[in-house]
Enzyme design. Structure first.
Site, PDB file in Angstrom:
ATOM      1  N   HIS A   1     -26.230 -30.136   0.423  1.00  0.00           N
ATOM      2  CA  HIS A   1     -26.503 -31.412   1.087  1.00  0.00           C
ATOM      3  C   HIS A   1     -27.979 -31.754   0.888  1.00  0.00           C
ATOM      4  O   HIS A   1     -28.850 -30.898   1.081  1.00  0.00           O
ATOM      5  CB  HIS A   1     -26.171 -31.297   2.585  1.00  0.00           C
ATOM      6  CG  HIS A   1     -26.311 -32.598   3.294  1.00  0.00           C
ATOM      7  ND1 HIS A   1     -25.371 -33.602   3.201  1.00  0.00           N
ATOM      8  CD2 HIS A   1     -27.302 -33.084   4.085  1.00  0.00           C
ATOM      9  CE1 HIS A   1     -25.761 -34.640   3.914  1.00  0.00           C
ATOM     10  NE2 HIS A   1     -26.941 -34.355   4.457  1.00  0.00           N
TER      11      HIS A   1
ATOM     12  N   ASP B   1     -20.421 -31.233   7.184  1.00  0.00           N
ATOM     13  CA  ASP B   1     -21.844 -30.846   7.246  1.00  0.00           C
ATOM     14  C   ASP B   1     -22.247 -29.995   8.450  1.00  0.00           C
ATOM     15  O   ASP B   1     -23.433 -29.971   8.791  1.00  0.00           O
ATOM     16  CB  ASP B   1     -22.740 -32.107   7.221  1.00  0.00           C
ATOM     17  CG  ASP B   1     -22.604 -32.888   5.921  1.00  0.00           C
ATOM     18  OD1 ASP B   1     -22.212 -32.298   4.904  1.00  0.00           O
ATOM     19  OD2 ASP B   1     -22.899 -34.108   5.933  1.00  0.00           O
TER      20      ASP B   1
ATOM     21  N   ASN C   1     -21.238 -26.036   0.265  1.00  0.00           N
ATOM     22  CA  ASN C   1     -21.593 -27.411  -0.096  1.00  0.00           C
ATOM     23  C   ASN C   1     -23.111 -27.493  -0.182  1.00  0.00           C
ATOM     24  O   ASN C   1     -23.818 -26.757   0.506  1.00  0.00           O
ATOM     25  CB  ASN C   1     -21.091 -28.370   0.985  1.00  0.00           C
ATOM     26  CG  ASN C   1     -21.445 -29.809   0.676  1.00  0.00           C
ATOM     27  OD1 ASN C   1     -21.306 -30.258  -0.464  1.00  0.00           O
ATOM     28  ND2 ASN C   1     -21.921 -30.550   1.670  1.00  0.00           N
TER      29      ASN C   1
ATOM     30  N   LYS D   1     -15.242 -36.049  -1.361  1.00  0.00           N
ATOM     31  CA  LYS D   1     -13.982 -36.062  -0.610  1.00  0.00           C
ATOM     32  C   LYS D   1     -13.941 -34.843   0.298  1.00  0.00           C
ATOM     33  O   LYS D   1     -14.615 -33.847   0.040  1.00  0.00           O
ATOM     34  CB  LYS D   1     -12.780 -36.004  -1.568  1.00  0.00           C
ATOM     35  CG  LYS D   1     -12.677 -37.213  -2.464  1.00  0.00           C
ATOM     36  CD  LYS D   1     -12.110 -38.383  -1.704  1.00  0.00           C
ATOM     37  CE  LYS D   1     -12.131 -39.645  -2.548  1.00  0.00           C
ATOM     38  NZ  LYS D   1     -11.757 -40.827  -1.781  1.00  0.00           N
TER      39      LYS D   1
ATOM     40  N   SER E   1     -25.066 -33.019 -12.111  1.00  0.00           N
ATOM     41  CA  SER E   1     -26.275 -32.266 -12.480  1.00  0.00           C
ATOM     42  C   SER E   1     -26.323 -30.907 -11.773  1.00  0.00           C
ATOM     43  O   SER E   1     -26.865 -29.938 -12.325  1.00  0.00           O
ATOM     44  CB  SER E   1     -27.539 -33.082 -12.206  1.00  0.00           C
ATOM     45  OG  SER E   1     -27.772 -33.218 -10.833  1.00  0.00           O
ATOM     46  N   ASN E   2     -25.751 -30.815 -10.575  1.00  0.00           N
ATOM     47  CA  ASN E   2     -25.716 -29.493  -9.918  1.00  0.00           C
ATOM     48  C   ASN E   2     -24.763 -28.541 -10.641  1.00  0.00           C
ATOM     49  O   ASN E   2     -25.043 -27.342 -10.743  1.00  0.00           O
ATOM     50  CB  ASN E   2     -25.347 -29.628  -8.442  1.00  0.00           C
ATOM     51  CG  ASN E   2     -26.549 -29.951  -7.577  1.00  0.00           C
ATOM     52  OD1 ASN E   2     -27.415 -29.108  -7.369  1.00  0.00           O
ATOM     53  ND2 ASN E   2     -26.631 -31.191  -7.107  1.00  0.00           N
TER      54      ASN E   2
ATOM     55  N   GLU F   1     -32.608 -28.891  -5.365  1.00  0.00           N
ATOM     56  CA  GLU F   1     -31.182 -28.528  -5.354  1.00  0.00           C
ATOM     57  C   GLU F   1     -30.855 -27.651  -6.548  1.00  0.00           C
ATOM     58  O   GLU F   1     -30.131 -26.665  -6.434  1.00  0.00           O
ATOM     59  CB  GLU F   1     -30.302 -29.790  -5.415  1.00  0.00           C
ATOM     60  CG  GLU F   1     -30.373 -30.662  -4.191  1.00  0.00           C
ATOM     61  CD  GLU F   1     -29.419 -31.848  -4.272  1.00  0.00           C
ATOM     62  OE1 GLU F   1     -28.275 -31.681  -4.727  1.00  0.00           O
ATOM     63  OE2 GLU F   1     -29.820 -32.958  -3.863  1.00  0.00           O
TER      64      GLU F   1
HETATM   65  C1  GAR Z   1     -26.572 -34.304  -4.902  1.00  0.00           C
HETATM   66  O1  GAR Z   1     -27.813 -34.831  -4.526  1.00  0.00           O
HETATM   67  C2  GAR Z   1     -25.889 -33.676  -3.702  1.00  0.00           C
HETATM   68  O2  GAR Z   1     -26.773 -33.052  -2.815  1.00  0.00           O
HETATM   69  C3  GAR Z   1     -25.269 -34.890  -3.065  1.00  0.00           C
HETATM   70  O3  GAR Z   1     -24.752 -35.627  -4.142  1.00  0.00           O
HETATM   71  C4  GAR Z   1     -25.597 -35.427  -5.278  1.00  0.00           C
HETATM   72  C5  GAR Z   1     -24.728 -35.042  -6.445  1.00  0.00           C
HETATM   73  O4  GAR Z   1     -25.480 -35.017  -7.643  1.00  0.00           O
HETATM   74  N1  GAR Z   1     -24.272 -34.528  -2.109  1.00  0.00           N
HETATM   75  C6  GAR Z   1     -24.075 -35.173  -0.970  1.00  0.00           C
HETATM   76  O5  GAR Z   1     -24.693 -36.169  -0.654  1.00  0.00           O
HETATM   77  C7  GAR Z   1     -22.988 -34.574  -0.080  1.00  0.00           C
HETATM   78  N2  GAR Z   1     -23.053 -35.112   1.245  1.00  0.00           N
HETATM   79  P1  GAR Z   1     -24.935 -34.365  -8.961  1.00  0.00           P
HETATM   80  O6  GAR Z   1     -23.562 -34.978  -9.232  1.00  0.00           O
HETATM   81  O7  GAR Z   1     -25.922 -34.742 -10.015  1.00  0.00           O
HETATM   82  O8  GAR Z   1     -24.829 -32.861  -8.763  1.00  0.00           O
END
Ligand code: GAR
Length: 208
Positions: free
Chosen positions: A109, A150, A107, A91, A13-14, A179
């Site tokens: 977070h 992080d 990244n 990863k 989704s991001n 996000e």
């Molecule tokens: C998001 O909430 C992102 O912040 C998180 O994974 C999700 C991915 O969502 N990332 C972490 O936790 C990294 N440590 P998405 O696939 O819908 O973009």
């Protein structure tokens, strides 16, 4: 203008919010590569549906670690990638690639670093830890990727309240909305060349 690679492991989704920001003219970038370690990720599906080069790269496709890194480097080079956005990429980016793209990998977070980060802190684990801590706010951090999880320089943060009755799922969904707005905004700072890195800090230039 950034020539972006987006690395994602899951839903994507991001990635979608970055692509939408570009098509609305809010982010001066082109996504030239989507890379995923997960062959069934929504991110790869989205890329293919939108004509964006999509690459599945994992220890299954390239079991030899040296081969893995050299394939990653050649995919990035061949597509002319000058910036990498990790968007739910679960990863570690190989140190060789972090060095080549020093201060050019970000990244996102789903919490306010330096709290609730590090190994194992991803997805719902993060929101469970926030709730267990009793923290009254949480939020989103965009940071530069270094060789440790992080801890790279922070580029952007925004917070939201934790409500009584919140669950990891309800927090995750409110944080995700944030996000989707914050990541494209943070990337636009790089597209406009307004971020420099000084040790552990980022320095932001005002808009022109
Ligand atoms: C998001 O909430 C992102 O912040 C998180 O994974 C999700 C991915 O969502 N990332 C972490 O936790 C990294 N440590 P998405 O696939 O819908 O973009």
């Amino acid at each position: 203008m950034l020539h972006l690679a987006v690395f994602a492991s899951g839903r994507g989704s991001n990635l979608e919010s970055i692509a939408h920001a570009i098509s609305r003219g809010n982010l001066d970038a082109e996504i030239v590569l989507v890379l995923s370690n997960n062959s069934t990720s929504g991110a790869l599906d989205f890329a293919r549906e939108h004509g964006i080069p999509a690459v599945h790269l994992s220890s299954k496709t390239n079991p030899d670690p040296e081969d893995f890194v050299s394939r990653m480097k050649s995919e990035l080079k061949n597509r002319g990638v000058d910036f990498i956005a990790l968007a739910g990429y679960m990863k570690k980016v190989p140190p060789d690639v972090v060095n080549i793209y020093a201060n050019r990998i970000t990244n996102i977070h789903p919490a306010l670093l330096p709290a609730f980060g590090g190994k194992g802190m991803y997805g719902l684990n993060v929101h469970k830890a926030v709730l267990e801590s009793g923290a009254r706010i949480t939020g989103v951090t965009v940071h530069i990727v270094t060789n440790d999880y992080d801890v790279g320089p922070i580029v952007a943060q925004e917070c939201i309240p934790v409500w009584d009755g919140d669950t990891p799922e309800s927090l995750a969904s409110r944080v995700l909305e944030l996000e989707h707005r914050l990541y494209p905004e943070a990337l636009q700072l790089f597209a406009q060349d307004r971020i420099t890195v000084n040790g552990l800090r980022t320095i932001h230039q005002p808009p022109a």
